[in-house]
Write a protein that holds these residues in place. Sequence first.
Motif, PDB file in Angstrom:
ATOM      1  N   LEU A   1      13.384 -23.766  -9.687  1.00 28.43           N
ATOM      2  CA  LEU A   1      12.717 -23.648  -8.397  1.00 28.43           C
ATOM      3  C   LEU A   1      11.682 -24.748  -8.193  1.00 28.43           C
ATOM      4  O   LEU A   1      11.073 -24.839  -7.128  1.00 28.43           O
ATOM      5  CB  LEU A   1      12.040 -22.281  -8.284  1.00 28.43           C
TER       6      LEU A   1
ATOM      7  N   GLU B   1      12.708 -11.977  -4.422  1.00 24.70           N
ATOM      8  CA  GLU B   1      12.189 -12.394  -5.717  1.00 24.70           C
ATOM      9  C   GLU B   1      11.380 -11.274  -6.368  1.00 24.70           C
ATOM     10  O   GLU B   1      11.362 -11.131  -7.599  1.00 24.70           O
ATOM     11  CB  GLU B   1      11.319 -13.640  -5.531  1.00 24.70           C
TER      12      GLU B   1
ATOM     13  N   TYR C   1      21.380 -19.868  -2.681  1.00 28.68           N
ATOM     14  CA  TYR C   1      20.672 -18.624  -2.408  1.00 28.68           C
ATOM     15  C   TYR C   1      21.357 -17.832  -1.297  1.00 28.68           C
ATOM     16  O   TYR C   1      22.026 -18.399  -0.430  1.00 28.68           O
ATOM     17  CB  TYR C   1      19.215 -18.921  -2.006  1.00 28.68           C
TER      18      TYR C   1
ATOM     19  N   ALA D   1      10.385 -15.589  -1.699  1.00 30.51           N
ATOM     20  CA  ALA D   1      11.249 -14.671  -0.958  1.00 30.51           C
ATOM     21  C   ALA D   1      10.946 -13.242  -1.383  1.00 30.51           C
ATOM     22  O   ALA D   1      10.575 -12.974  -2.524  1.00 30.51           O
ATOM     23  CB  ALA D   1      12.714 -14.999  -1.219  1.00 30.51           C
TER      24      ALA D   1
ATOM     25  N   HIS E   1      19.584 -15.391  -8.116  1.00 34.41           N
ATOM     26  CA  HIS E   1      18.530 -16.365  -7.843  1.00 34.41           C
ATOM     27  C   HIS E   1      18.061 -16.244  -6.396  1.00 34.41           C
ATOM     28  O   HIS E   1      18.859 -15.965  -5.495  1.00 34.41           O
ATOM     29  CB  HIS E   1      19.030 -17.788  -8.110  1.00 34.41           C
ATOM     30  N   THR E   2      16.788 -16.448  -6.185  1.00 35.13           N
ATOM     31  CA  THR E   2      16.222 -16.434  -4.831  1.00 35.13           C
ATOM     32  C   THR E   2      15.310 -17.645  -4.662  1.00 35.13           C
ATOM     33  O   THR E   2      14.921 -18.291  -5.633  1.00 35.13           O
ATOM     34  CB  THR E   2      15.383 -15.165  -4.594  1.00 35.13           C
ATOM     35  N   ARG E   3      14.959 -17.924  -3.443  1.00 34.11           N
ATOM     36  CA  ARG E   3      13.951 -18.955  -3.194  1.00 34.11           C
ATOM     37  C   ARG E   3      12.587 -18.448  -3.625  1.00 34.11           C
ATOM     38  O   ARG E   3      12.327 -17.248  -3.623  1.00 34.11           O
ATOM     39  CB  ARG E   3      13.906 -19.317  -1.708  1.00 34.11           C
TER      40      ARG E   3
END
Length: 490
Positions: free
Chosen positions: A337, A148, A190, A145, A140-142
């Motif tokens: 998100l 992503e 993250y 980002a 998972h990423t912000r």
Amino acid sequence: MIGLTGFGGYIPRLRLSRKSIADTNGWIQPGLKGLGKGERSICNWDEDSVTMAVEAARDCLHDRDNAEIRAIYLGSTTLPFLDRQNSGIVAAALNMDESLSTVDITSSQKAGTTALSTALDSADSSDGKEILVLASDARHTRAAAQQEMIFGDGAAAFTVGSKGVIAESLARHSFATDFVDHYRGENRSYDYNWEERWIRDEGYLKIMPQAIDKALAKAGIDAASVDTLIAPSTLKRVPEKIAQMTGINADALADALDGRVGATGCAHPLVMLSHVLESAKPGQIIVVASFGQGCDVLIFKVTNAIADRQPQTGISGYIARRQEETNYNKYMAFNDLVEQEKGMRAELDNQTAMTQLYRRRDMLLGLVGGECDVCGTRQFPRSRVCVNPNCNATNTQKPCNFSDTPAKIMTWSADHLTYCPDPPLHYGMIQFEGGGRFLANFTDADVGHVGTGQDVKMMFRVKDFDNQRGFRRYFWKAAPIRTSEESKNG
């Protein structure tokens, strides 16, 4: 001879267009537009590292007897449970004999290769049994980002043993150092990433070539004789530089699957290895290197048995089984998100009764029903009394596994009222080949492409989430199978 005796993999069906990410977030991160080519694999809302590991294992073991497996090693940095053995869930879903060892290996981007290396060290040629090695990640990423755009979701599976070896293990070398290129601390969702030039120059280009050179020396192999080098990196030109520094031909670099899948975390070296083995020829030398607080390097030589142990679908097959997703908002919702208003129908208490989960674990996790010894009638779930009205025998049912049994849709509904993270909720009655039926939820179902008589494949998925207690419940769902012509026409 110890080595790989089987392989497989899994890539989720959904592919998120990178252009959709760049179009949405380019206003705040203009640099994303330069990464907006191709697509990346993304999990459906009911997929995670455990469900992907199960599907990769099924792909690997499709023509094998589960009794041959004596241990399961699962490598992942995105395990859904911090204090519950995730590999134990996989073993239950695969309906494995409970007299086996299960191990979770985590906390490093080389967790997948560490799991494989550990299995090769533990393999015993005397008992004839094998170790199942799995690597699975859904990182998972912000939102907005760079990672992503780069990451993808996927899993790989291998069996390790001494019989029917398709790729002999020639040498292994591991190098451990606390080089922190990124980290994810306790209670953080993250990764925190450090500066790329430092990671490239002081990390990859100093650590990985050194480890590869030592592994080649152990194997007594000249670098120029390497047929395939698997050395994944999210940094541009790093694999090419590593090949140059080690003397391996640049054209030996394996397809990194960047434009179609993305970087699947600690699973990626093994996803690439599984993909390479699909077309490997006897005698070829394969070098696999992974980076993460050091480096693991494994060297294999393909044997003549490679033609006899192909996966059921394979990485290539799952890449072809794709559904384009251009709705970035849906991706954000699936990965929490964005905070959504889910409505009153979502206000349910999804607490799982652990007593029932344990007592009925073969049914709930392994999809095991019953088959009557008297009349042969199959049914799900298993019960004391045979459902055949002409039999009604009691206590005659032996276990019958339905997870790999072909099935068809008898009736179906698309429910827009019941809460579902990806509405409408598709469900219906399915009929198994050879007998047995039950009311199942559907997954990977496309609106307008579900019909009576359609073939379905059973897939292990998340049934629901208990957000109050941090628990997720798993079960089997029916995935409608679309023809290639239907897929082309959307």
